[in-house]
Design a protein around this motif. Sequence first.
Motif, short mmCIF file in Angstrom:
data_model
loop_
_atom_site.label_atom_id
_atom_site.label_comp_id
_atom_site.label_asym_id
_atom_site.label_seq_id
_atom_site.Cartn_x
_atom_site.Cartn_y
_atom_site.Cartn_z
N CYS A 1 0.85 -1.18 0.00
CA CYS A 1 0.00 0.00 0.00
C CYS A 1 0.89 1.24 0.00
CB CYS A 1 -0.90 0.00 1.23
SG CYS A 1 -1.84 1.54 1.37
N PRO A 2 0.75 2.10 -0.99
CA PRO A 2 1.59 3.30 -1.07
C PRO A 2 1.25 4.31 0.01
CG PRO A 2 -0.04 3.29 -2.84
CD PRO A 2 -0.17 1.97 -2.13
N SER A 3 0.06 4.25 0.57
CA SER A 3 -0.33 5.20 1.60
C SER A 3 0.22 4.81 2.96
CB SER A 3 -1.86 5.28 1.67
OG SER A 3 -2.38 5.61 0.41
N CYS A 4 0.03 3.54 3.33
CA CYS A 4 0.47 3.07 4.64
C CYS A 4 1.90 2.56 4.61
CB CYS A 4 -0.43 1.95 5.13
SG CYS A 4 -2.18 2.30 4.99
N ASP A 5 2.39 2.31 3.42
CA ASP A 5 3.72 1.73 3.28
C ASP A 5 3.81 0.38 3.99
OD1 ASP A 5 6.22 1.75 2.14
OD2 ASP A 5 7.17 2.59 3.92
N ILE A 6 2.78 -0.40 3.88
CA ILE A 6 2.81 -1.75 4.45
C ILE A 6 2.68 -2.77 3.33
CG2 ILE A 6 1.84 -1.06 6.66
CD1 ILE A 6 -0.83 -2.32 5.61
N LYS A 7 3.15 -3.95 3.65
CA LYS A 7 3.11 -5.04 2.71
C LYS A 7 2.19 -6.12 3.28
CE LYS A 7 7.10 -6.07 0.51
NZ LYS A 7 8.38 -6.75 0.25
#
Length: 76
Positions: free
Chosen positions: A8-14
Motif C-alpha cells: 500500500c503506497p499510503s500506509c507503506d505496508i506489505k
Amino acid sequence: MPIYEYVCPSCDIKFELLRPLSQSAEAAPCPKCNNSAQRVLSRFACLTTGDDGFSSMIGGNPCSSCSDASCDTCNL
Ligand SMILES: [Zn+2]
C-alpha cells in the motif's frame, strides 16, 4: 490458489493475499486504509518486467526465461 504480495503506497505496508490467478494483476484493497495496493514481486513470483534486473537474479528458476508479465505457468 497462489499467494501474492501487495504494497500500500499510503500506509507503506506489505501484505499477502490469496487470489485466483485471474485477479493477480489487479490492485488489492489495503487492509488498513482500503486504498488500492499494488502487487509486488515476492521471492516466489516470476514476474519480470525486464528493467529491474530481478529476473537475472533468479538462478536456476524455471521462470528465469520468462519475460511475460502474466507468467501463468510459473504460478502453478
Ligand atoms: Zn493502506
